[in-house]
Design a protein around this motif. Structure first.
Motif, PDB file in Angstrom:
ATOM      1  N   ILE A 112       5.695  36.694 -20.547  1.00  0.00           N
ATOM      2  CA  ILE A 112       4.538  37.538 -20.280  1.00  0.00           C
ATOM      3  C   ILE A 112       4.029  38.210 -21.552  1.00  0.00           C
ATOM      4  O   ILE A 112       2.828  38.267 -21.807  1.00  0.00           O
ATOM      5  N   GLN A 113       4.962  38.726 -22.342  1.00  0.00           N
ATOM      6  CA  GLN A 113       4.590  39.492 -23.537  1.00  0.00           C
ATOM      7  C   GLN A 113       3.713  38.674 -24.480  1.00  0.00           C
ATOM      8  O   GLN A 113       2.698  39.152 -24.981  1.00  0.00           O
ATOM      9  N   GLU A 124       0.051  46.253 -19.398  1.00  0.00           N
ATOM     10  CA  GLU A 124       1.472  46.224 -19.766  1.00  0.00           C
ATOM     11  C   GLU A 124       2.187  47.475 -19.268  1.00  0.00           C
ATOM     12  O   GLU A 124       3.300  47.397 -18.732  1.00  0.00           O
ATOM     13  N   LEU A 183       2.734  47.193 -15.516  1.00  0.00           N
ATOM     14  CA  LEU A 183       3.871  46.333 -15.185  1.00  0.00           C
ATOM     15  C   LEU A 183       5.192  47.044 -15.468  1.00  0.00           C
ATOM     16  O   LEU A 183       6.124  46.981 -14.653  1.00  0.00           O
ATOM     17  N   ASN A 184       5.279  47.737 -16.586  1.00  0.00           N
ATOM     18  CA  ASN A 184       6.512  48.465 -16.922  1.00  0.00           C
ATOM     19  C   ASN A 184       6.827  49.541 -15.900  1.00  0.00           C
ATOM     20  O   ASN A 184       7.996  49.812 -15.606  1.00  0.00           O
ATOM     21  N   GLU A 224       9.886  41.550 -20.473  1.00  0.00           N
ATOM     22  CA  GLU A 224       8.601  40.856 -20.473  1.00  0.00           C
ATOM     23  C   GLU A 224       8.571  39.590 -21.312  1.00  0.00           C
ATOM     24  O   GLU A 224       7.631  38.815 -21.231  1.00  0.00           O
ATOM     25  N   PRO A 267      -0.308  37.172 -15.966  1.00  0.00           N
ATOM     26  CA  PRO A 267       0.775  38.113 -16.287  1.00  0.00           C
ATOM     27  C   PRO A 267       1.322  38.833 -15.050  1.00  0.00           C
ATOM     28  O   PRO A 267       2.541  38.928 -14.871  1.00  0.00           O
ATOM     29  N   TYR A 318       4.978  38.352 -13.464  1.00  0.00           N
ATOM     30  CA  TYR A 318       5.800  39.557 -13.414  1.00  0.00           C
ATOM     31  C   TYR A 318       6.372  39.751 -12.012  1.00  0.00           C
ATOM     32  O   TYR A 318       7.548  40.108 -11.852  1.00  0.00           O
TER      33      TYR A 318
END
Length: 198
Positions: free
Chosen positions: A86-87, A108, A111-112, A120, A162, A166
Protein backbone atom coordinates in the motif's frame (compact mmCIF):
# COMPACT_ATOMS: atom_id res chain seq x y z
CA UNK A 1 -24.90 -7.63 -27.75
CA UNK A 2 -24.68 -5.33 -24.75
CA UNK A 3 -27.72 -3.91 -22.98
CA UNK A 4 -27.07 -0.30 -22.00
CA UNK A 5 -28.69 0.71 -18.71
CA UNK A 6 -28.90 4.43 -18.07
CA UNK A 7 -28.45 5.44 -14.45
CA UNK A 8 -30.14 8.37 -12.76
CA UNK A 9 -27.45 10.82 -11.70
CA UNK A 10 -29.26 11.28 -8.37
CA UNK A 11 -28.96 7.61 -7.42
CA UNK A 12 -26.40 8.46 -4.75
CA UNK A 13 -26.70 11.19 -2.17
CA UNK A 14 -23.12 12.34 -1.75
CA UNK A 15 -21.06 15.47 -1.19
CA UNK A 16 -18.19 13.96 -3.15
CA UNK A 17 -17.69 14.05 -6.93
CA UNK A 18 -20.86 12.33 -8.13
CA UNK A 19 -19.37 10.91 -11.33
CA UNK A 20 -16.53 9.24 -9.46
CA UNK A 21 -18.81 7.94 -6.72
CA UNK A 22 -21.27 6.47 -9.24
CA UNK A 23 -18.38 4.81 -11.04
CA UNK A 24 -17.12 3.24 -7.82
CA UNK A 25 -20.61 2.25 -6.69
CA UNK A 26 -21.10 0.21 -9.85
CA UNK A 27 -17.60 -1.17 -9.55
CA UNK A 28 -18.06 -2.61 -6.08
CA UNK A 29 -21.81 -2.54 -5.33
CA UNK A 30 -23.39 -3.39 -8.70
CA UNK A 31 -24.86 -6.59 -7.22
CA UNK A 32 -26.93 -4.42 -4.84
CA UNK A 33 -28.27 -2.26 -7.66
CA UNK A 34 -29.12 -5.31 -9.76
CA UNK A 35 -30.98 -6.99 -6.89
CA UNK A 36 -32.83 -3.94 -5.54
CA UNK A 37 -33.53 -1.86 -8.65
CA UNK A 38 -33.65 -4.39 -11.50
CA UNK A 39 -34.76 -7.45 -9.46
CA UNK A 40 -31.98 -9.51 -11.03
CA UNK A 41 -29.68 -11.78 -9.08
CA UNK A 42 -26.47 -13.09 -10.59
CA UNK A 43 -24.15 -15.71 -9.11
CA UNK A 44 -21.00 -14.18 -10.59
CA UNK A 45 -20.03 -10.66 -11.54
CA UNK A 46 -16.83 -9.63 -13.31
CA UNK A 47 -15.68 -6.03 -13.38
CA UNK A 48 -13.29 -4.49 -15.91
CA UNK A 49 -12.19 -0.89 -16.45
CA UNK A 50 -13.87 1.04 -19.25
CA UNK A 51 -11.18 0.41 -21.86
CA UNK A 52 -11.44 -3.40 -21.51
CA UNK A 53 -13.92 -6.08 -22.53
CA UNK A 54 -14.09 -9.79 -21.67
CA UNK A 55 -12.53 -12.18 -24.16
CA UNK A 56 -15.21 -14.54 -25.54
CA UNK A 57 -12.60 -17.29 -26.09
CA UNK A 58 -12.04 -17.67 -22.34
CA UNK A 59 -13.81 -20.47 -20.47
CA UNK A 60 -15.57 -18.20 -17.98
CA UNK A 61 -17.47 -21.10 -16.39
CA UNK A 62 -14.16 -22.66 -15.41
CA UNK A 63 -13.18 -19.41 -13.68
CA UNK A 64 -16.59 -19.31 -11.97
CA UNK A 65 -15.96 -22.85 -10.68
CA UNK A 66 -12.71 -21.63 -9.13
CA UNK A 67 -14.59 -18.76 -7.52
CA UNK A 68 -17.21 -21.18 -6.20
CA UNK A 69 -14.49 -23.22 -4.50
CA UNK A 70 -12.50 -20.25 -3.21
CA UNK A 71 -12.40 -19.27 0.43
CA UNK A 72 -13.32 -15.61 -0.01
CA UNK A 73 -15.28 -15.43 -3.28
CA UNK A 74 -13.10 -12.80 -4.98
CA UNK A 75 -10.65 -13.40 -7.82
CA UNK A 76 -7.87 -10.88 -8.49
CA UNK A 77 -4.33 -10.65 -9.78
CA UNK A 78 -1.26 -9.40 -7.99
CA UNK A 79 -0.32 -5.76 -8.54
CA UNK A 80 3.12 -5.11 -10.06
CA UNK A 81 3.95 -3.50 -6.68
CA UNK A 82 2.71 -6.58 -4.81
CA UNK A 83 5.86 -6.85 -2.69
CA UNK A 84 5.94 -3.14 -1.84
CA UNK A 85 2.31 -2.88 -0.78
CA UNK A 86 0.00 0.00 0.00
CA UNK A 87 2.72 2.45 1.00
CA UNK A 88 4.42 2.32 -2.40
CA UNK A 89 1.12 2.72 -4.26
CA UNK A 90 0.23 5.79 -2.19
CA UNK A 91 3.64 7.23 -3.07
CA UNK A 92 3.09 6.49 -6.79
CA UNK A 93 -0.38 8.10 -6.75
CA UNK A 94 1.25 11.38 -5.69
CA UNK A 95 4.22 10.92 -8.06
CA UNK A 96 1.87 10.28 -11.01
CA UNK A 97 -0.18 13.36 -10.08
CA UNK A 98 -3.37 11.34 -9.72
CA UNK A 99 -4.21 12.98 -6.41
CA UNK A 100 -2.73 15.69 -4.19
CA UNK A 101 -0.10 14.78 -1.62
CA UNK A 102 -2.23 16.36 1.13
CA UNK A 103 -5.21 14.11 0.28
CA UNK A 104 -3.04 10.98 0.13
CA UNK A 105 -1.48 11.85 3.49
CA UNK A 106 -5.01 12.17 4.92
CA UNK A 107 -5.88 8.79 3.39
CA UNK A 108 -2.80 7.24 4.98
CA UNK A 109 -3.76 8.72 8.36
CA UNK A 110 -7.30 7.38 7.90
CA UNK A 111 -5.97 3.87 7.29
CA UNK A 112 -3.58 4.07 10.26
CA UNK A 113 -6.46 5.09 12.50
CA UNK A 114 -8.37 1.93 11.53
CA UNK A 115 -5.56 -0.23 12.86
CA UNK A 116 -2.07 1.13 13.49
CA UNK A 117 -0.67 -2.42 13.77
CA UNK A 118 -1.15 -3.10 10.07
CA UNK A 119 2.08 -2.69 8.14
CA UNK A 120 1.43 -0.65 5.01
CA UNK A 121 4.37 -2.12 3.12
CA UNK A 122 3.16 -5.69 3.69
CA UNK A 123 3.94 -8.05 0.83
CA UNK A 124 0.37 -8.15 -0.42
CA UNK A 125 -1.31 -5.92 -3.00
CA UNK A 126 -3.94 -6.62 -5.65
CA UNK A 127 -4.98 -4.76 -8.77
CA UNK A 128 -8.58 -3.51 -9.15
CA UNK A 129 -8.47 -3.05 -12.94
CA UNK A 130 -10.34 -6.35 -13.33
CA UNK A 131 -11.75 -8.71 -10.71
CA UNK A 132 -14.54 -11.18 -10.18
CA UNK A 133 -16.85 -12.02 -7.31
CA UNK A 134 -19.22 -14.80 -6.28
CA UNK A 135 -22.16 -12.73 -5.12
CA UNK A 136 -24.06 -15.56 -3.43
CA UNK A 137 -21.44 -15.60 -0.69
CA UNK A 138 -22.39 -13.49 2.32
CA UNK A 139 -18.72 -12.71 2.97
CA UNK A 140 -18.44 -11.12 -0.50
CA UNK A 141 -21.37 -8.80 0.10
CA UNK A 142 -20.21 -8.04 3.64
CA UNK A 143 -16.74 -7.11 2.43
CA UNK A 144 -18.15 -4.88 -0.33
CA UNK A 145 -20.42 -3.19 2.21
CA UNK A 146 -17.48 -2.63 4.56
CA UNK A 147 -15.45 -1.09 1.75
CA UNK A 148 -18.34 1.10 0.63
CA UNK A 149 -19.09 2.27 4.17
CA UNK A 150 -15.56 3.69 4.43
CA UNK A 151 -15.14 4.80 0.82
CA UNK A 152 -18.46 6.65 0.50
CA UNK A 153 -18.26 8.41 3.85
CA UNK A 154 -15.05 9.68 5.44
CA UNK A 155 -12.28 8.15 3.34
CA UNK A 156 -10.57 11.23 1.83
CA UNK A 157 -9.16 9.75 -1.39
CA UNK A 158 -10.93 8.71 -4.60
CA UNK A 159 -8.33 6.00 -5.25
CA UNK A 160 -9.93 2.69 -4.30
CA UNK A 161 -7.00 0.24 -4.37
CA UNK A 162 -5.22 1.35 -1.16
CA UNK A 163 -8.40 1.15 0.93
CA UNK A 164 -9.52 -2.14 -0.66
CA UNK A 165 -6.16 -3.77 0.00
CA UNK A 166 -5.94 -2.32 3.49
CA UNK A 167 -9.29 -3.90 4.34
CA UNK A 168 -7.96 -7.27 3.13
CA UNK A 169 -5.15 -6.89 5.67
CA UNK A 170 -7.54 -5.52 8.29
CA UNK A 171 -9.80 -8.58 7.97
CA UNK A 172 -6.86 -10.94 7.39
CA UNK A 173 -8.39 -12.28 4.17
CA UNK A 174 -7.00 -13.08 0.76
CA UNK A 175 -8.65 -13.38 -2.67
CA UNK A 176 -8.25 -16.31 -5.03
CA UNK A 177 -5.22 -15.26 -7.08
CA UNK A 178 -4.96 -15.74 -10.83
CA UNK A 179 -2.14 -13.69 -12.29
CA UNK A 180 -3.43 -14.38 -15.81
CA UNK A 181 -6.77 -12.69 -15.04
CA UNK A 182 -5.91 -9.44 -16.84
CA UNK A 183 -5.15 -11.37 -20.04
CA UNK A 184 -8.74 -12.69 -20.12
CA UNK A 185 -9.85 -9.19 -21.15
CA UNK A 186 -9.17 -7.42 -24.46
CA UNK A 187 -7.95 -3.85 -24.70
CA UNK A 188 -5.27 -1.60 -23.30
CA UNK A 189 -5.06 1.75 -21.57
CA UNK A 190 -4.73 4.79 -23.84
CA UNK A 191 -5.62 7.60 -21.40
CA UNK A 192 -3.69 8.27 -18.21
CA UNK A 193 -5.77 10.38 -15.87
CA UNK A 194 -4.41 13.04 -13.58
CA UNK A 195 -6.16 14.80 -10.71
CA UNK A 196 -7.22 17.53 -13.15
CA UNK A 197 -9.09 15.30 -15.61
CA UNK A 198 -10.48 12.70 -13.27
Amino acid sequence: NWNIIEINNNLLNTNKNKNIMLNRYFKFMVWKYLEEKLKKKYDFIFYCDHYLNPNSDINWMKICDRLNNSQLGFIQYEHKRYYEGIQKDLFMIVKNNTEDEKIIKSAENYLNNLNSDIIENSNQYFENTVFGMQTNMKKVKNFCRLFWQHYSNDYPSYRDQPLWNYLYLFRNIYPYTDNELRSYFNGFKTIWRTKDNY
